[in-house]
Write an enzyme that holds these catalytic residues in place. Structure first.
Site, mmCIF file in Angstrom:
data_model
loop_
_atom_site.group_PDB
_atom_site.id
_atom_site.type_symbol
_atom_site.label_atom_id
_atom_site.label_comp_id
_atom_site.label_asym_id
_atom_site.label_seq_id
_atom_site.Cartn_x
_atom_site.Cartn_y
_atom_site.Cartn_z
ATOM 1 N N GLN A 1 0.851 -1.199 0.000
ATOM 2 C CA GLN A 1 0.000 0.000 0.000
ATOM 3 C C GLN A 1 0.888 1.251 0.000
ATOM 4 O OE1 GLN A 1 -3.245 -0.225 3.019
ATOM 5 N NE2 GLN A 1 -2.643 -2.376 3.175
HETATM 6 N N1 LIG Z 1 -6.609 -15.190 -9.549
HETATM 7 C C1 LIG Z 1 -5.540 -14.965 -8.779
HETATM 8 N N2 LIG Z 1 -5.650 -14.185 -7.692
HETATM 9 C C2 LIG Z 1 -4.537 -14.006 -6.928
HETATM 10 C C3 LIG Z 1 -3.292 -14.597 -7.245
HETATM 11 N N3 LIG Z 1 -2.399 -14.213 -6.308
HETATM 12 C C4 LIG Z 1 -3.061 -13.431 -5.450
HETATM 13 N N4 LIG Z 1 -4.365 -13.307 -5.805
HETATM 14 C C5 LIG Z 1 -5.420 -12.546 -5.111
HETATM 15 O O1 LIG Z 1 -5.051 -11.164 -5.131
HETATM 16 C C6 LIG Z 1 -5.452 -10.524 -3.922
HETATM 17 C C7 LIG Z 1 -4.257 -9.881 -3.247
HETATM 18 O O2 LIG Z 1 -3.343 -10.903 -2.839
HETATM 19 P P1 LIG Z 1 -2.222 -10.644 -1.728
HETATM 20 O O3 LIG Z 1 -1.307 -11.820 -1.762
HETATM 21 O O4 LIG Z 1 -2.820 -10.281 -0.426
HETATM 22 O O5 LIG Z 1 -1.514 -9.368 -2.364
HETATM 23 P P2 LIG Z 1 -0.276 -8.538 -1.755
HETATM 24 O O6 LIG Z 1 0.565 -8.149 -2.926
HETATM 25 O O7 LIG Z 1 0.392 -9.313 -0.694
HETATM 26 O O8 LIG Z 1 -0.993 -7.252 -1.170
HETATM 27 P P3 LIG Z 1 -0.461 -6.255 0.016
HETATM 28 O O9 LIG Z 1 -0.095 -7.112 1.174
HETATM 29 O O10 LIG Z 1 -1.602 -5.336 0.306
HETATM 30 O O11 LIG Z 1 0.712 -5.520 -0.554
HETATM 31 C C8 LIG Z 1 -6.109 -11.626 -3.065
HETATM 32 O O12 LIG Z 1 -7.498 -11.579 -3.275
HETATM 33 C C9 LIG Z 1 -5.528 -12.915 -3.639
HETATM 34 O O13 LIG Z 1 -6.360 -14.042 -3.443
HETATM 35 C C10 LIG Z 1 -3.205 -15.420 -8.413
HETATM 36 O O14 LIG Z 1 -2.173 -15.985 -8.783
HETATM 37 N N5 LIG Z 1 -4.363 -15.568 -9.135
#
Ligand SMILES: Nc1nc2c(ncn2[C@@H]2O[C@H](COP(=O)(O)OP(=O)(O)OP(=O)(O)O)[C@@H](O)[C@H]2O)c(=O)[nH]1
Ligand SMILES: [Mg+2]
Length: 203
Positions: free
Chosen positions: A78
């Protein structure tokens, strides 16, 4: 005397521990990737996607892959949390930069955040793995499209690779990690971090 031999033994025979920083804007899928890495490379079952919440602090994952010890640092993407990223730059052997390939409205933000990362002097020479994540989504763009879109000017001599992956089903992840370990093992940055840490074998 003993410690000298011990240090030398460690230097020659123990596996180097690599610190890999997972960066990218919020919702790119960084934590989901980290949990998938745990499932793929350790006996631990990573958290399922529906139990993962936006990251505020730091998530750490330790795995052994391609005969190397890897410590992944996953930080929050974020906007207000991105100032924390640079605290980890000095110690990082490499960067994994995750992009949501299914969400073209996030590309501009991803591009400018990555440009800033690459211009930071504490990350000089750090190999870069750019992951076009969420390939399981029908609208996900290919790595070729992402390369064209990002049009990165800051790569210079840096070792880098783009790879299409899905943190959901694991597509592309092992191939990408094999590449990363290979380049970290022979990168000048690893040598620099090793020298800085002294002859202990753990950098
Ligand atoms: N379809 C799909 N959705 C994904 C994939 N990887 C993550 N998501 C979805 O994307 C959203 C964000 O995933 P996170 O892993 O929390 O993302 P992040 O980059 O860690 O986000 P922050 O911690 O806020 O920086 C969630 O709803 C996950 O389920 C993927 O390979 N495919
Ligand atoms: Mg996260």
């Amino acid at each position: 005397m003993f410690s000298l031999f011990y240090g030398l033994w460690n230097y020659m025979f123990s596996k180097t521990e690599f610190h890999v920083l997972i960066l990218g804007v919020d919702k790119a899928g960084k934590t989901t990737l980290l949990e998938k890495l745990k499932s793929l490379y350790s006996n631990l079952e990573g958290l399922p996607p529906d139990r993962i919440v936006p990251t505020v602090g730091l998530n750490i994952g330790r795995v052994e892959a391609s005969n190397a010890k890897l410590v992944f640092w996953d930080l929050g993407g974020q906007i207000g949390l991105r100032t924390i990223w640079e605290k980890y730059y000095e110690e990082a052997h490499a960067i994994v930069y995750v992009i949501d390939a299914g969400c073209s409205s996030s590309f501009e933000d991803s591009k400018s955040a990555l440009g800033k990362v690459l211009r930071h002097e504490d990350l000089q020479g750090a190999p870069l793995l750019i992951l076009a994540n969420k390939q399981d989504l029908p609208g996900a763009v290919s790595t070729e499209e992402l390369v064209r879109y990002l049009d990165l000017k800051e790569l210079n001599e840096r070792l880098y690779m783009f790879e299409a992956v899905s943190a959901y089903n694991g597509t592309g992840i092992k191939f990408a990690i094999d590449w990363l370990v290979d380049v970290m093992e022979r990168s000048k940055r690893t040598e620099m971090l090793r020298v800085r840490a002294g002859v202990t074998g753990h950098v």
